[in-house]
Design an enzyme around this catalytic site. Structure first.
Site: not given
Length: 479
Positions: A87, A142, A172, A176, A210, A229, A234, A328
């Site tokens: 914790d 993040k 990330h 790639k 997405e 986000d 990115h 999205k």
């Protein structure tokens, strides 16, 4: 000091990221003998596991997420894993964690994935337990705040215990393969760099689309939205790689120096240069899906789609718009960069009825990794009714071009670089702060002008205003 760690500490070791990405990545590195036999992996989270029950948990995740050809490695990988519950708000728990880790004289690498509110107590606990010394480096996943101010608070807390050369901020996308190939495409080929400027490029499009909705990210996403986000990290990193000047050499400092210059040169977005949207019920691949409010279970003004027209105010890019689009519940999953060149100044074929189209370079990042250069070619025939030209793609499909090497997921490279201490594919603090400065300005403009998301049906490419954002400049989104 450069060192290869023989201890790896995974915070959030029972979370979704660990199950889908981190454990499979580490097992793949183990399978290919890319990590030393003595490397121990210590998982920690609030969940109450012991070593055996955590290994059973990890086995289930690996059986689900590893490709079949990797699964024989699971049995030999699992003994690397141990577990200590923690914790982060209980300082004395870090002493137990330190005891579990044991000696760190050869080096400890920490992967920290936690809620922003837990960064300060976690860093304080690590410091109290002696886990922040010169042989310790830390990777930060993040979200690193939700604004410039909160990002600085987190970075201040971390930098109080770790110098910048031992802080590895993770995006990330930088792991790639095709993103890394963007540097090779630009700086290992004489063909492109002389044309990579406002004299020859008309505009650039960057799309991250997405098909999914909220999935398991409800609490985080509704507080963040598409801008924070996806665009803040990115998309701006992709933009920086496209727009950066040639670095003097291939190392972390030189590359990141050039990226931050681009980010600082971003012009504030004007009120009419952005569009936001929120999906309503519709269909994805023929299957009905609910609207955002339905998935969330309440009304919300969070944007699930954003389109922006960005400008890099420097000599190379003056007058070249960068169109950014992410959302999205869009029709397909894809991430791509499209570099659209200018029209030829004069067509010798026009008098014979032929129309030339501008060349375009399409860099596909996911789901397919490829590079496509669209060139004009003559359609075969006797041309008695005029010459016909057609755009013909020259394709470099990465799996075909490099059939031998194993395709790796981004976290394999990033975890290995964290263990070995290579910062090239990680984000420096001044980059993060330049990104947040620009994003905060966008959000301030939205608030000042009462900007609210426009509805779009799931399965469409966002609200119609996003199409108009490009079309008023004579630009069509690449779909």
């Amino acid at each position: 000091m450069t060192f290869t760690a023989d201890r790896l500490l995974l915070f959030g070791a029972t979370g979704d990221l660990a199950q889908r990405m981190l454990l499979p990545s580490l097992c793949a590195l183990h399978d290919d003998k890319l990590i030393a036999p003595e490397l121990r992996i210590i998982g920690t989270a609030r969940s109450d596991y012991d070593d055996d029950s955590y290994r059973a948990f990890a086995r289930a995740a690996l059986e689900k997420h590893l490709p079949d050809f990797r699964k024989p490695a699971i049995d030999s990988f699992l003994p690397r894993l141990t577990y200590q519950s923690l914790d982060a708000n209980e300082a004395d728990h870090f002493k137990d964690l330190s005891d579990e880790i044991g000696t760190i004289e050869k080096g400890l690498a920490i992967f920290l994935s936690t809620a922003p509110s837990l960064f300060e107590p976690t860093i304080a606990g690590l410091t109290h337990a002696g886990l922040t010394g010169s042989m310790v480096r830390i990777g930060l996943e993040k979200p690193l705040g939700d604004s410039l101010a909160s990002s600085r608070e987190i970075n201040d807390a971390v930098s109080a215990a770790f110098p910048e050369e031992r802080i590895f901020r993770i995006d990330h996308y930088l792991g790639k393969e095709t993103v890394q190939n963007l540097l090779a495409l630009r700086f290992a080929n004489i063909l492109f760099e002389p044309l990579w400027n406002a004299a020859h490029i008309d505009h650039v499009q960057i799309t991250i689309a997405e098909t999914v909705g909220l999935e398991s990210r409800v609490s985080y996403y509704d507080g963040a939205g598409a801008l924070r986000d996806m665009v803040q990290n990115h998309m701006l990193q992709l933009l920086a790689l496209v727009a950066m000047e040639p670095p003097s050499n291939f190392d972390a400092t030189a590359i990141r120096d050039e990226k931050v210059k681009v980010l600082r040169a971003l012009r504030p977005v004007a009120p009419n240069e952005s569009v936001t949207g929120q999906y309503r019920k519709g269909a994805i691949e023929g299957q009905p899906v609910p609207g955002y409010d339905d998935e969330l279970g309440k009304d919300s003004d969070t944007e699930t789609f954003v389109a922006l027209k960005a400008h890099v105010d420097n000599w190379r890019w003056q007058g070249v718009p960068f169109y950014l689009r992410t959302g999205k519940r869009l029709p397909e999953r894809k991430t791509e960069i499209v570099v659209n060149f200018r029209c030829i100044p004069h067509s010798i074929f026009a008098s014979r009825g032929a129309k030339a189209q501008p060349n375009a370079l399409v860099i596909g990042i996911q789901p397919e990794e490829n590079v496509q250069l669209q060139l004009m070619a003559k359609v075969p025939g006797l041309d008695r009714e005029g010459i016909r030209l057609r755009a013909v793609p020259l394709n470099i499909t990465m799996p075909d071009a490099f059939a031998g090497p194993t395709k790796r997921i981004a976290y394999e490279r990033l975890l290995l670089d964290l263990i070995e201490g290579d910062q090239t594919l990680f984000v420096r603090r001044d980059e993060v702060e330049a990104q947040w400065t620009w994003i905060d300005e966008v959000r301030s403009t939205w608030a000042e002008h009462g900007h609210t998301p426009k509805a779009y049906s799931a399965g469409n490419w966002g609200p119609s205003a996003a199409i108009a954002l490009a079309e008023r400049d004579g630009v069509t989104w690449h779909e």
